[in-house]
Scaffold this motif. Structure first.
Motif, PDB file in Angstrom:
ATOM      1  N   ASN C 133       0.823  -1.206   0.000  1.00  0.00           N
ATOM      2  CA  ASN C 133       0.000   0.000   0.000  1.00  0.00           C
ATOM      3  C   ASN C 133       0.860   1.261   0.000  1.00  0.00           C
ATOM      4  O   ASN C 133       1.753   1.411   0.823  1.00  0.00           O
ATOM      5  N   GLY C 134       0.607   2.150  -0.926  1.00  0.00           N
ATOM      6  CA  GLY C 134       1.277   3.457  -0.964  1.00  0.00           C
ATOM      7  C   GLY C 134       0.347   4.553  -0.468  1.00  0.00           C
ATOM      8  O   GLY C 134       0.656   5.734  -0.580  1.00  0.00           O
ATOM      9  N   ASP C 135      -0.807   4.145   0.029  1.00  0.00           N
ATOM     10  CA  ASP C 135      -1.711   5.079   0.713  1.00  0.00           C
ATOM     11  C   ASP C 135      -1.561   4.847   2.206  1.00  0.00           C
ATOM     12  O   ASP C 135      -1.112   3.789   2.626  1.00  0.00           O
ATOM     13  N   TYR C 136      -1.962   5.838   2.994  1.00  0.00           N
ATOM     14  CA  TYR C 136      -1.843   5.654   4.438  1.00  0.00           C
ATOM     15  C   TYR C 136      -2.888   6.468   5.163  1.00  0.00           C
ATOM     16  O   TYR C 136      -3.135   7.634   4.820  1.00  0.00           O
ATOM     17  N   ALA C 151      -2.704  10.055   3.495  1.00  0.00           N
ATOM     18  CA  ALA C 151      -1.572  10.402   2.634  1.00  0.00           C
ATOM     19  C   ALA C 151      -1.464   9.440   1.464  1.00  0.00           C
ATOM     20  O   ALA C 151      -1.957   8.317   1.514  1.00  0.00           O
ATOM     21  N   ASP C 152      -0.822   9.896   0.413  1.00  0.00           N
ATOM     22  CA  ASP C 152      -0.647   9.097  -0.804  1.00  0.00           C
ATOM     23  C   ASP C 152       0.716   9.422  -1.399  1.00  0.00           C
ATOM     24  O   ASP C 152       0.993  10.568  -1.730  1.00  0.00           O
ATOM     25  N   VAL C 153       1.566   8.401  -1.491  1.00  0.00           N
ATOM     26  CA  VAL C 153       2.826   8.602  -2.202  1.00  0.00           C
ATOM     27  C   VAL C 153       2.506   8.593  -3.694  1.00  0.00           C
ATOM     28  O   VAL C 153       1.748   7.741  -4.153  1.00  0.00           O
ATOM     29  N   ILE C 154       3.059   9.558  -4.432  1.00  0.00           N
ATOM     30  CA  ILE C 154       2.864   9.569  -5.879  1.00  0.00           C
ATOM     31  C   ILE C 154       3.569   8.327  -6.410  1.00  0.00           C
ATOM     32  O   ILE C 154       4.777   8.167  -6.247  1.00  0.00           O
ATOM     33  N   GLY C 155       2.812   7.422  -6.988  1.00  0.00           N
ATOM     34  CA  GLY C 155       3.350   6.129  -7.391  1.00  0.00           C
ATOM     35  C   GLY C 155       2.787   5.067  -6.485  1.00  0.00           C
ATOM     36  O   GLY C 155       2.134   5.363  -5.500  1.00  0.00           O
ATOM     37  N   LYS C 156       3.030   3.780  -6.879  1.00  0.00           N
ATOM     38  CA  LYS C 156       2.545   2.708  -6.018  1.00  0.00           C
ATOM     39  C   LYS C 156       3.582   1.601  -5.945  1.00  0.00           C
ATOM     40  O   LYS C 156       4.700   1.786  -6.378  1.00  0.00           O
ATOM     41  N   GLY C 157       3.226   0.483  -5.332  1.00  0.00           N
ATOM     42  CA  GLY C 157       4.160  -0.630  -5.247  1.00  0.00           C
ATOM     43  C   GLY C 157       5.156  -0.472  -4.118  1.00  0.00           C
ATOM     44  O   GLY C 157       4.928   0.275  -3.167  1.00  0.00           O
ATOM     45  N   ARG C 321      -6.772   0.182 -10.266  1.00  0.00           N
ATOM     46  CA  ARG C 321      -5.532   0.718 -10.831  1.00  0.00           C
ATOM     47  C   ARG C 321      -4.647   1.423  -9.814  1.00  0.00           C
ATOM     48  O   ARG C 321      -3.470   1.606 -10.021  1.00  0.00           O
ATOM     49  N   ASP C 322      -5.231   1.934  -8.733  1.00  0.00           N
ATOM     50  CA  ASP C 322      -4.446   2.692  -7.753  1.00  0.00           C
ATOM     51  C   ASP C 322      -4.894   2.284  -6.342  1.00  0.00           C
ATOM     52  O   ASP C 322      -5.979   1.732  -6.165  1.00  0.00           O
ATOM     53  N   ASP C 323      -4.035   2.556  -5.377  1.00  0.00           N
ATOM     54  CA  ASP C 323      -4.409   2.335  -3.989  1.00  0.00           C
ATOM     55  C   ASP C 323      -5.644   3.183  -3.682  1.00  0.00           C
ATOM     56  O   ASP C 323      -5.803   4.284  -4.209  1.00  0.00           O
ATOM     57  N   PHE C 324      -6.502   2.660  -2.821  1.00  0.00           N
ATOM     58  CA  PHE C 324      -7.813   3.253  -2.575  1.00  0.00           C
ATOM     59  C   PHE C 324      -7.993   3.457  -1.074  1.00  0.00           C
ATOM     60  O   PHE C 324      -7.956   2.491  -0.310  1.00  0.00           O
TER      61      PHE C 324
HETATM   62 MN    MN Z   1       0.153   6.359  -4.620  1.00  0.00          MN
END
Ligand code: MN
Ligand code: MN
Ligand code: MN
Ligand code: MN
Lengths: 332, 133, 332, 133
Positions: C133-136, C151-157, C321-324
């Motif tokens: 998860n790149g969301d928090y 929070a959300d890091v630009i990008g994932k993985g 497609r993206d963290d939710f």
């Molecule tokens: Mn992200």
């Protein structure tokens, strides 16, 4: 069927049926390199072979011709496996790029600066076995003291790397290089115990060197004991200190000890990636590691750690099984 | 029975000569057609590596025995630039040597034992053995 | 050459040369499944084919026989590719296990407890697009205040997941739930700016709700604006607050605003994984998201976030497609 | 010219019948030997899946045209248990269907277009098309 490949293959086959030379086989081999690169599947190769043979031997028996149809049928699955492989290779490449990025992120996150201290020469190397490092070395310093943490998450790879970031933020919360090693370990242990699942353990060594008194004070949480080298007696001793691994229980009693350095004395701190190096013949003996270190005792601390890494890498046939971290403090 | 023989690799023609030597020796030891082709392919890759990256070198072929096992040992040596990152060269899908299943990982797979010794700037020696089953 | 396979193949081939029936081809096909499972390489298949054919057709022409030797030579590379594939499959399996472990580690590291507050109903969901998860989302609370960071890091993985751990330790270093949102963002921004490379950015929203005054105070670092729902007017408004992404520059001026809640009012905080959902027909409209939320406004906050996730998952054809991440604060 | 035809899959023999039908139609459309074998293998896999997981079902073969393209459409349908996790079944190396290159990802690779519709508990319909080049 790609006509150009058919034409080339027929030529090679024709030559080969005339004269079975190594040169013709070599051409066949080189040709197959091209075929694979152009994604020609094995069933297509059989089909090309069949068509070529039918042209080269005009009165080819029907039985032989038919036999190739069965061979094509059998080869279809091999072709599928090959296509699956190409998909997997692409996935693998994407994953590598992600890991490279992750490894950069980790290096930026965990970066530490080797301090420049009067009277003390410091060397450090930390090489992950895979992309991500589950070992960690961190320096803290002020005018007269330099503290060093060396830690190893049990396990390696991404899970270990994630845990490692915790140690960094724990260390950042400490006030200074003079903090007692047992206090440092106690703080970090509480953080780890709180945040990490029961199956994750971290071993950690913390030592602080006082340049005024030339005294090295240390404590250990289940970590590989450092080697202390006395230049006068030309002998190594292990710096033992009892203490449980981080993250097991919240309250742990750590032991704290000190040793005073004479000139040219040094201490070698490391992770088990150094001591548990394996060659084909089994574990590399501690004596071997000591001999390697001693052979370069006159070099700078940084040259020493780099030399030891290179030597052990060679002895292991370049197959590094665990993260490898080595820190040397040498009184000068 | 000739027990040791070698071919200097200086041109692409020598790759064929090394293959021929390897195939003859493999036949003599008693390897079947498929294993002959595997050994020859391994020799081909090793010789090609020498030709492409070191310029010149040598392929030596030895019939060997160990206990009651018989085998063929191929030694490829050169005084070329050496390999700076052995780990990387031994990695699958590392595409400098032309993709799928090629290069040194391919040689390792074609043979039974494989050893690489390299000193950066001084050269490389690769030894690979195939045992008769 | 495995004799048993040779015997079976010869039988199939013999039948097929006699009568070219579909049934014989089907047997060939089934047989090839076995061959692949038993690691029989394609060059061995050719060799088996050649030997079988030589037995079935005793006076097979030498030309045909020789032609198979060239075919074997060509197939060797296909066999190598197949072996490489098997190695890669094993690697892939190991990697999957590692990622599962890493995902567990991350969940333990980043776990946060949804506080139980008088007069405020809280719901939270955070689902990664991939394993990591790149969301928090993180909660802080005392008797009368509850703070939430999204929070959300630009990008994932993996790279994003590594960065995220930083936010957690930053939040841990804060003293309490009453801290002003602009102070929180300022502290976290300094940590991120120091530790993260220039190419990594994080968007973050911080809000704190005071249960005594029913007041929600908030600030944003380039984050998706939350939606505030006024029960009386039955309308949504965006809670705008200017502020640069975390990690760009060390000194940023953030804006702080507040809004007072009446009964049944709620605020929906989220990451762009919610607003940038895509169906086959393109982006899902903000109005659609609002309609979905409004349709369950009478449910508990937790039921609301779970319903919204399920609905959007459906609209996206189950391809996330993206963290939710979605957090709802509802005054009750 | 027969434009539509189908085979019910109830026993292993019906797999062969479906293959035969597919091969005949493929020949008629003008596919070469290799493509015939690919289409037949795809039909084989689909029919086998029905036989193994749904018990019974149907394979329908249609010659189709689109603009000036000619092709063969294979529709495999059953009223079996359905597929609970399509993403997983379409994953490579998911080994329930017998390893390397097999199963539905294999069918997808052998054909040009591939569509799967499944309702858990109600059944599955898979449509796959191969176009003549
Ligand atoms: Mn992200
Ligand atoms: Mn470790
Ligand atoms: Mn270790
Ligand atoms: Mn996002």
């Amino acid at each position: 069927m790609p006509q150009e490949f058919k034409r080339q293959y027929k030529e090679i086959l024709e030559q080969y049926t005339l004269r079975q030379t190594e040169h013709n086989l070599y051409e066949g081999q080189n040709f197959s390199r091209q075929l694979i690169q152009k994604n020609i599947s094995p069933e297509e190769v059989i089909s090309i072979h069949k068509a070529s043979l039918e042209e080269i031997i005009p009165n080819l028996s029907a039985d032989v011709s038919h036999s190739f149809d069965l061979l094509i049928e059998v080869m279809i699955r091999y072709g599928l496996a090959l296509k699956e492989h190409q998909t997997l290779i692409k996935k693998q490449e994407n994953f590598k790029m992600e890991m490279e990025l992750a490894s950069n992120v980790q290096q930026t996150l965990l970066k530490t600066k080797i301090p420049n201290m009067f009277g003390l020469d410091i060397g450090m190397i930390s090489v992950p076995a895979q992309e991500m490092n589950g070992d960690y070395a961190y320096f803290l310093n002020d005018e007269t003291s330099v503290g060093v943490a060396v830690a190893d998450v049990i396990g390696k790879g991404i899970p270990a790397a994630l845990c490692m970031s915790m140690i960094k933020y724990g260390m950042d919360s400490l006030t200074g290089a003079k903090t007692d090693p047992i206090v440092v370990l106690d703080v970090i242990n509480r953080i780890v115990e709180k945040s990490v699942s029961d199956s994750m353990f971290i071993s950690m060594f913390y030592g602080t060197y006082n340049t005024t008194r030339s005294e090295f004070t240390y404590a250990s949480a289940g970590h590989e004991p450092p080697l202390f080298y006395c230049a006068k007696s030309e002998r190594f001793t292990e710096l033992q200190a009892k203490g449980l691994l981080l993250g097991v229980v919240p309250n742990v009693k750590y032991e704290q000890h000190s040793v005073v350095f004479d000139k040219e004395d040094f201490v070698v701190m490391m992770t088990d990636g150094v001591t548990e190096c394996r060659s084909k013949e089994g574990f590399i003996e501690q004596q071997t590691v000591m001999d390697i270190i001693e052979s370069v005792r006159d070099e700078s601390a940084q040259a020493m750690v780099e030399y030891v890494y290179k030597k052990l890498e060679e002895l292991q046939d370049f197959e590094q099984r665990d993260d490898f971290t080595l820190v040397i403090f040498k009184k000068i | 029975m000739k027990l040791k023989s070698s071919v200097d690799i200086l041109s692409e023609w020598d790759i064929v000569a090394a293959r021929q030597l390897g195939r003859n020796e493999a036949k003599e030891v008693g390897f079947g057609t498929v294993d002959q082709a595997r050994i020859t392919t391994a020799i081909s890759e090793l010789a090609r590596n020498i030709y492409l990256y070191a310029g010149k070198g040598n392929i030596e072929i030895k019939q060997i025995t160990q206990g009651n096992m018989q085998g063929l040992l191929v030694i490829a040596s050169d005084q070329g630039p050496g390999i700076s990152d052995v780990r990387k060269v031994m990695e699958d899908g590392y595409t400098t040597s032309g993709g799928l299943g090629a290069g040194l990982p391919g040689v390792k797979r074609l043979m039974d034992d494989f050893k690489i010794e390299t000193i950066f700037g001084e050269g490389t020696t690769i030894s690979a053995t195939k045992w008769l089953r």
